[in-house]
Design a protein around this motif. Structure first.
Motif, PDB file in Angstrom:
ATOM      1  N   ARG A   1     -90.060   1.202 -32.869  1.00  0.00           N
ATOM      2  CA  ARG A   1     -89.264   0.413 -31.941  1.00  0.00           C
ATOM      3  C   ARG A   1     -89.329  -1.047 -32.359  1.00  0.00           C
ATOM      4  O   ARG A   1     -90.371  -1.531 -32.780  1.00  0.00           O
ATOM      5  CB  ARG A   1     -89.804   0.552 -30.494  1.00  0.00           C
ATOM      6  N   TYR A   2     -88.200  -1.748 -32.216  1.00  0.00           N
ATOM      7  CA  TYR A   2     -88.153  -3.163 -32.586  1.00  0.00           C
ATOM      8  C   TYR A   2     -89.026  -3.977 -31.641  1.00  0.00           C
ATOM      9  O   TYR A   2     -89.074  -3.697 -30.435  1.00  0.00           O
ATOM     10  CB  TYR A   2     -86.723  -3.699 -32.459  1.00  0.00           C
ATOM     11  N   ASP A   3     -89.651  -5.005 -32.171  1.00  0.00           N
ATOM     12  CA  ASP A   3     -90.228  -6.036 -31.319  1.00  0.00           C
ATOM     13  C   ASP A   3     -89.262  -7.226 -31.312  1.00  0.00           C
ATOM     14  O   ASP A   3     -88.156  -7.150 -31.856  1.00  0.00           O
ATOM     15  CB  ASP A   3     -91.650  -6.405 -31.758  1.00  0.00           C
ATOM     16  N   GLN A   4     -89.684  -8.329 -30.696  1.00  0.00           N
ATOM     17  CA  GLN A   4     -88.791  -9.491 -30.566  1.00  0.00           C
ATOM     18  C   GLN A   4     -88.303  -9.987 -31.932  1.00  0.00           C
ATOM     19  O   GLN A   4     -87.177 -10.461 -32.060  1.00  0.00           O
ATOM     20  CB  GLN A   4     -89.537 -10.620 -29.847  1.00  0.00           C
TER      21      GLN A   4
ATOM     22  N   ARG B   1     -97.118 -11.745 -36.149  1.00  0.00           N
ATOM     23  CA  ARG B   1     -97.616 -10.654 -35.306  1.00  0.00           C
ATOM     24  C   ARG B   1     -99.144 -10.617 -35.260  1.00  0.00           C
ATOM     25  O   ARG B   1     -99.724 -10.214 -34.262  1.00  0.00           O
ATOM     26  CB  ARG B   1     -97.126  -9.309 -35.857  1.00  0.00           C
TER      27      ARG B   1
ATOM     28  N   ARG C   1    -100.120  -0.990 -36.961  1.00  0.00           N
ATOM     29  CA  ARG C   1     -99.183  -1.244 -35.855  1.00  0.00           C
ATOM     30  C   ARG C   1     -97.937  -0.359 -36.014  1.00  0.00           C
ATOM     31  O   ARG C   1     -97.488   0.288 -35.066  1.00  0.00           O
ATOM     32  CB  ARG C   1     -98.765  -2.720 -35.860  1.00  0.00           C
TER      33      ARG C   1
END
Lengths: 142, 546
Positions: free
Chosen positions: B3-6, A140, B288
């Motif tokens: 919220r989930y990311d990829q 990320r 984040r």
């Protein structure tokens, strides 16, 4: 153990039999050692440069001490063969690989197709470990 | 909320595929039940008395309305139309068929949910304060810390076969609403003298057959060191925790046997080594995650007054509301404890109605509490009456938060293969005996907790009044405990003496509450009076000969 171990290493199998931890610490020339689940892998740290094989015993698949033993050895810089021996289940091998095991001698035969699927299952991991894979936080943030 | 990311989505999707493969191997006979058991347990699937039970993770008790609707839909399609909220802020389905489990996990994955590590000897779902992000008294929102730990602990390679299960709670307020010090690791987010936030670490708490209160091991760990420090805490446990006896395998026993100072020394030594490995993510990762938990767009000039002219509404306000950090807003708890009901159960229809209310009145957010209730965390005070009316119409406006009717109970012998006694019928009997709302209010805060066996899933050690069901020569017998607390005044209850049958224990509760009413001083809760008077007068009234 008559079957040859499942290995994830290029060099040929080490042919010296593993001695017990006590025997290893008491003699200067052994290059292979076996540690039982309750034994302290840290006792090997002063001798890592002369070791070619460390075999870690799993008396029961529930006994997870060997995962920490492997991590401790790899974190200290051990680069030789690290073998999980005993009650090692196919679905545990991916976790063991992450802790630094690169050789397996399961007491029960492992279904090769199931193992291949298990090793492919997770493309990403959340945490750093001895296998050096990049955790998703690194993906990320670069 | 997060919220989930990829990456998050890929990990959960891969888990569903893996479990589908494992279930197929089981159904085809390629795997025996013995071989399958550790695999299904890692996915929250238990084999209970009558059917499979599936435990779905609700990380730190936070849900959105889409997630709750999916939980309702699963209840209707795959279960018997209801679900059970647990003391670990999770949801359990009690009537699941094995063949359906992969499809259910796939449905959950579509709304960023899973059942990962809701059982097994691994780090379980991270629990937290149900008022996180809303409470007037919090230092910060603990959920970014909890989410960081959720990710770190998911499929942790070294800590998936610990000596025993491992529970972590994170709070960030002086009031402990999560029983933090009764966890294997309890974390309180605090601010140090320099104004930095960090984690105060408690280790070795737990309930079960040997209840213990966690010890403070470190007064401050900065966010930059937190994962390394926890790695050290867990590694010392994984290496030296007992594995010879399942009842002595929790970390609390290790701390008890070697002492907190020796444990701390080992952890600090391990931490120095682990810290070199680069396991801690950069601050940018915490930031984040934290950004997902930013305040919702509160209305700055929301009116701060409430029209209390409807007396039934006013009673609900007085009991079920908590102070919100934002003027003009309130935190509203929805009690899942109607008189005579099953604590923590909700039907699919109730879940859908609550999801609608969350979407319309609470910025789409919901919480599950360890006391098995639901929470609308961000309700405008001006909307409370509409919310209450909707709840009242659905039988969900019970005004009994933290009163004697707000009982925590494990599933007990009706569902659980470990139980020695039934918990649910006893909870129903007690709530019926004390059904009169005025009587409940008069008794004030009184936390009553019931476990159907020594494993203490119903937190009986932490009840102001606790009940432990045991098997005595083939009949169900109930021991009574007094004086426990899971809050910031944490304490462990003491057994009063010989146990009772089901009706006998209800009578005994009535006697101790009568004594409290007779002897209380102004402002004293039940547990305060007990602490002042001690056990003796309570024993006298419980065991008095007629």
């Amino acid at each position: 153990m008559t079957n040859s171990p499942l290995r994830f290493r290029d060099e040929p199998e080490h042919d010296e039999p593993a001695v017990t931890l006590d025997a290893f610490l008491g003699q200067s020339n052994a290059t292979a050692v076996r540690i039982e689940a309750g034994e302290d892998a840290r006792a090997l740290l002063p001798h890592l440069d002369r070791l070619a094989l460390v075999e870690v015993s799993f008396p029961s698949f529930r006994d997870g001490r060997g995962y920490s033993a492997a991590s401790v050895l790899r974190e200290a810089g051990y680069r030789g063969e690290l073998r999980a021996e005993g009650d090692v289940l196919v679905d545990q091998i991916p976790l063991m690989r992450r802790c630094g095991f690169d050789s397996f001698a399961p007491a029960q035969p492992v279904d090769a197709a199931a193992l291949a699927r298990a090793l492919e299952q997770q493309a990403h991991v959340y945490q750093g470990a001895a296998d050096g894979r990049s955790p998703v936080w690194r993906l990320r943030h670069g | 909320m997060y919220r989930y990311d990829q990456y998050d989505q890929a990990i959960v999707d891969a888990r569903v595929a893996e479990f589908r493969d494992q279930v197929e191997r089981r159904l085809s006979g390629a795997l025996s039940e013995d071989q399958f058991k550790p695999l299904r347990l890692m996915n929250g699937l238990y084999l209970q008395l009558h059917a499979y039970m599936l435990r779905v993770a609700i990380p730190y008790g936070t849900l959105n309305s889409a997630q709750l609707r999916v939980l309702a839909d699963i209840a209707r399609r795959y279960d018997r139309g209801y679900g059970h909220f647990t003391t670990r802020q999770n949801l359990q389905y009690n009537w699941i068929q094995l063949k359906d489990a992969p499809d259910i996990l796939a449905e959950l994955a579509k709304v960023e949910m899973h059942a990962i590590q809701t059982s097994g000897n691994c780090i379980r779902n991270i629990s937290s304060d149900q008022y996180a992000g809303a409470a007037a008294d919090e230092v910060t929102d603990p959920r970014p810390w909890a989410e960081l730990l959720r990710q770190w602990s998911t499929f942790h390679p070294e800590f998936s076969y610990l000596p025993r299960k491992f529970k972590i709670a994170v709070i960030a307020a002086p009031k402990d609403r999560a029983a933090m010090r009764l966890h294997d690791i309890g974390i309180e987010i605090v601010r140090n003298a320099d104004g930095q936030q960090g984690a105060r670490i408690f280790v070795g708490g737990g309930m079960g057959r040997t209840p213990m209160i966690a010890h403070e091991v470190r007064d401050f760990v900065g966010i930059d060191d937190l994962l390394s420090y926890l790695e050290a805490c867990l590694r010392v446990y994984n290496r030296f925790g007992r594995r010879d006896n399942i009842y002595k395998a929790r970390i609390k026993i290790l701390l008890h046997e070697i002492g907190v100072d020796a444990y701390r020394e080992q952890v600090e030594e391990e931490f120095l080594a682990v810290k070199q490995l680069g396991l801690d993510p950069p601050k940018a990762e915490f930031d984040r995650i934290a950004a997902f938990f930013a305040d919702p767009p509160f209305q700055a000039d929301a009116p701060d007054t409430i029209d209390r002219s409807d007396p039934a509404f006013a009673l609900w306000l007085d009991q079920n509301l908590a102070a919100h950090k934002q003027p003009g807003y309130a935190i509203a708890t929805i009690s899942l404890k109607p008189a005579g009901g099953i604590p923590g159960d909700a039907t699919a229809e109730q879940m859908e109605l609550i999801a609608d209310l969350a979407e319309r009145y609470s910025f789409d957010e919901l919480r599950v509490t360890h006391a098995q209730n639901l929470v609308l965390p961000h309700v405008r005070k001006a909307d409370l009456y509409a919310v209450w009316q909707a709840l009242d119409g659905a039988g969900l406006a019970e005004a009994n938060l933290d009163l004697i009717g707000d009982i925590i109970a494990c599933p007990g012998l009706d569902y659980c293969s470990l139980a020695n006694a039934r918990s649910i019928p006893l909870a129903q009997k007690i709530s019926n005996r004390f059904a009169d709302p005025e009587r409940q209010r008069d008794l004030g805060e009184l936390k009553l907790k019931i476990s159907g066996c020594i494993n203490a899933c119903g937190h009986h050690h932490a009840g102001h009044i606790g009940i432990l069901g045991v098997d005595r020569k083939g009949t169900e017998n109930y021991q009574l405990l007094l004086g426990g607390s899971g809050a910031e005044d944490v304490s462990l209850g003491r057994i009063t003496g010989p146990g009772f049958d089901e009706d006998g224990v209800v009578d005994a509760i009535e006697r101790v509450t009568d004594l409290y009413k007779a002897r209380r001083e102004p402002g004293e809760r039940f547990v305060d009076t007990y602490r002042r008077l001690g056990m003796e007068p309570f024993k006298e009234v419980i065991y008095a000969r007629p």
